[in-house]
Write an enzyme that holds these catalytic residues in place. Structure first.
Site, PDB file in Angstrom:
ATOM      1  N   HIS A   1       0.898   0.497 -13.183  1.00 37.76           N
ATOM      2  CA  HIS A   1       1.582  -0.744 -13.554  1.00 37.76           C
ATOM      3  C   HIS A   1       3.087  -0.476 -13.655  1.00 37.76           C
ATOM      4  CE1 HIS A   1       1.904  -4.721 -15.289  1.00 37.76           C
ATOM      5  NE2 HIS A   1       2.746  -4.210 -16.176  1.00 37.76           N
TER       6      HIS A   1
ATOM      7  N   ASP B   1      -4.138  -4.759 -18.301  1.00 38.33           N
ATOM      8  CA  ASP B   1      -3.097  -3.741 -18.509  1.00 38.33           C
ATOM      9  C   ASP B   1      -3.109  -3.149 -19.921  1.00 38.33           C
ATOM     10  OD1 ASP B   1      -2.232  -4.165 -15.877  1.00 38.33           O
ATOM     11  OD2 ASP B   1      -0.893  -5.779 -16.492  1.00 38.33           O
TER      12      ASP B   1
ATOM     13  N   GLY C   1       0.780  -1.232   0.000  1.00 36.75           N
ATOM     14  CA  GLY C   1       0.000   0.000   0.000  1.00 36.75           C
ATOM     15  C   GLY C   1       0.813   1.285   0.000  1.00 36.75           C
TER      16      GLY C   1
ATOM     17  N   ILE D   1      -8.206  -9.645 -10.829  1.00 45.65           N
ATOM     18  CA  ILE D   1      -8.697  -9.090 -12.100  1.00 45.65           C
ATOM     19  C   ILE D   1     -10.203  -8.881 -11.983  1.00 45.65           C
ATOM     20  CG2 ILE D   1      -8.980  -9.556 -14.566  1.00 45.65           C
ATOM     21  CD1 ILE D   1      -6.295 -11.070 -14.405  1.00 45.65           C
ATOM     22  N   LEU D   2     -10.628  -7.651 -12.238  1.00 47.15           N
ATOM     23  CA  LEU D   2     -12.054  -7.334 -12.124  1.00 47.15           C
ATOM     24  C   LEU D   2     -12.785  -7.785 -13.393  1.00 47.15           C
ATOM     25  CD1 LEU D   2     -11.520  -3.762 -10.645  1.00 47.15           C
ATOM     26  CD2 LEU D   2     -12.448  -5.738  -9.404  1.00 47.15           C
TER      27      LEU D   2
ATOM     28  N   MET E   1      -4.242  -7.188  -6.770  1.00 43.54           N
ATOM     29  CA  MET E   1      -3.799  -8.375  -7.506  1.00 43.54           C
ATOM     30  C   MET E   1      -4.940  -9.226  -8.078  1.00 43.54           C
ATOM     31  SD  MET E   1      -0.666  -7.852  -7.457  1.00 43.54           S
ATOM     32  CE  MET E   1       0.126  -9.354  -8.031  1.00 43.54           C
TER      33      MET E   1
ATOM     34  N   GLU F   1       6.557   5.811  -9.024  1.00 41.06           N
ATOM     35  CA  GLU F   1       5.103   5.557  -9.058  1.00 41.06           C
ATOM     36  C   GLU F   1       4.381   6.530  -8.135  1.00 41.06           C
ATOM     37  OE1 GLU F   1       3.728   1.515  -8.523  1.00 41.06           O
ATOM     38  OE2 GLU F   1       5.548   0.716  -9.420  1.00 41.06           O
TER      39      GLU F   1
END
Ligand code: GRF
Length: 193
Positions: free
Chosen positions: A114, A150, A20, A97-98, A95, A179
């Site tokens: 990403h 992605d 996080g 996948i929706l 982690m 990031e």
């Protein structure tokens, strides 16, 4: 582009699975005056996600969902999002996948970060794959989420040079640091700010 209505910050949910550190940077950003979003909810698939502590510390509501029955769980999450008046989602080290059903409900309002220069190295183990291919550069990308992994429209990218003795850990550390700057910048861009 997501529109701001009046001067109210857009209520945003951040989805996490692990450390996080991006969540932390998004919370910090969301507290600044220039931020168009407020982090109002944290969703995790992992009860042990270290990132959940940032929610506690900042008194942000967190909910943990077990993704074993994904479709059922996604519907429960959608209900929570509605309840909390969430209008935008930031995936940050999430982690799972929706489903496209879920994504359609938030079309154009789900962002992801990403750790590679997409479209190169979609999926997992990006740093190892970049090093194995002797890439000179890697980096990170913030993009809209669509139903292909992605692959949604790129919002912003930032490059880093891969050094001679780079290891996947040193590269991961270097990229993670950028990031934390890129995600807030990408959010400003999405709001045309
Ligand atoms: C980041 O490298 C992010 O790009 C990737 O997973 C990592 C999450 O790190 N999707 P953190 O949980 O935000 O520290």
């Amino acid at each position: 582009m997501v529109k701001l209505i009046g001067h109210k910050k857009v209520k945003t949910a951040v989805f996490i699975s692990g450390a996080g550190s991006n969540l932390k940077s998004l919370i910090k950003f969301s507290k600044t005056k220039k931020s168009p979003i407020s982090v109002s909810l944290i969703i995790s698939n992992n009860p042990k996600a270290k990132g959940l502590k940032h929610g506690k510390r900042n008194k942000i509501k967190s909910r943990v969902f077990n993704f074993r029955k994904k479709y059922k769980i996604e519907n429960q999450i959608l209900a929570v999002l509605k309840d909390c008046d969430i209008k935008m989602i930031c995936l940050a080290g999430f982690m799972k996948i929706l489903s496209s059903n879920f994504i359609t409900k938030f079309k154009g309002r789900i962002l992801n970060i990403h750790p590679s220069l997409l479209p190169r190295y979609k999926g997992l183990n990006t740093h190892k794959r970049a090093l194995d291919n002797n890439e000179k550069y890697s980096g990170c990308t913030v993009h809209f989420v669509n139903s292909k992994l992605d692959s949604g429209k790129i919002i912003l990218q930032k490059k880093v040079k891969i050094l001679k003795n780079e290891t996947k850990n040193s590269l991961a550390k270097k990229i993670l640091a950028i990031e934390h700057e890129l995600y807030p910048k990408a959010i400003l861009k999405v709001f045309n700010l």
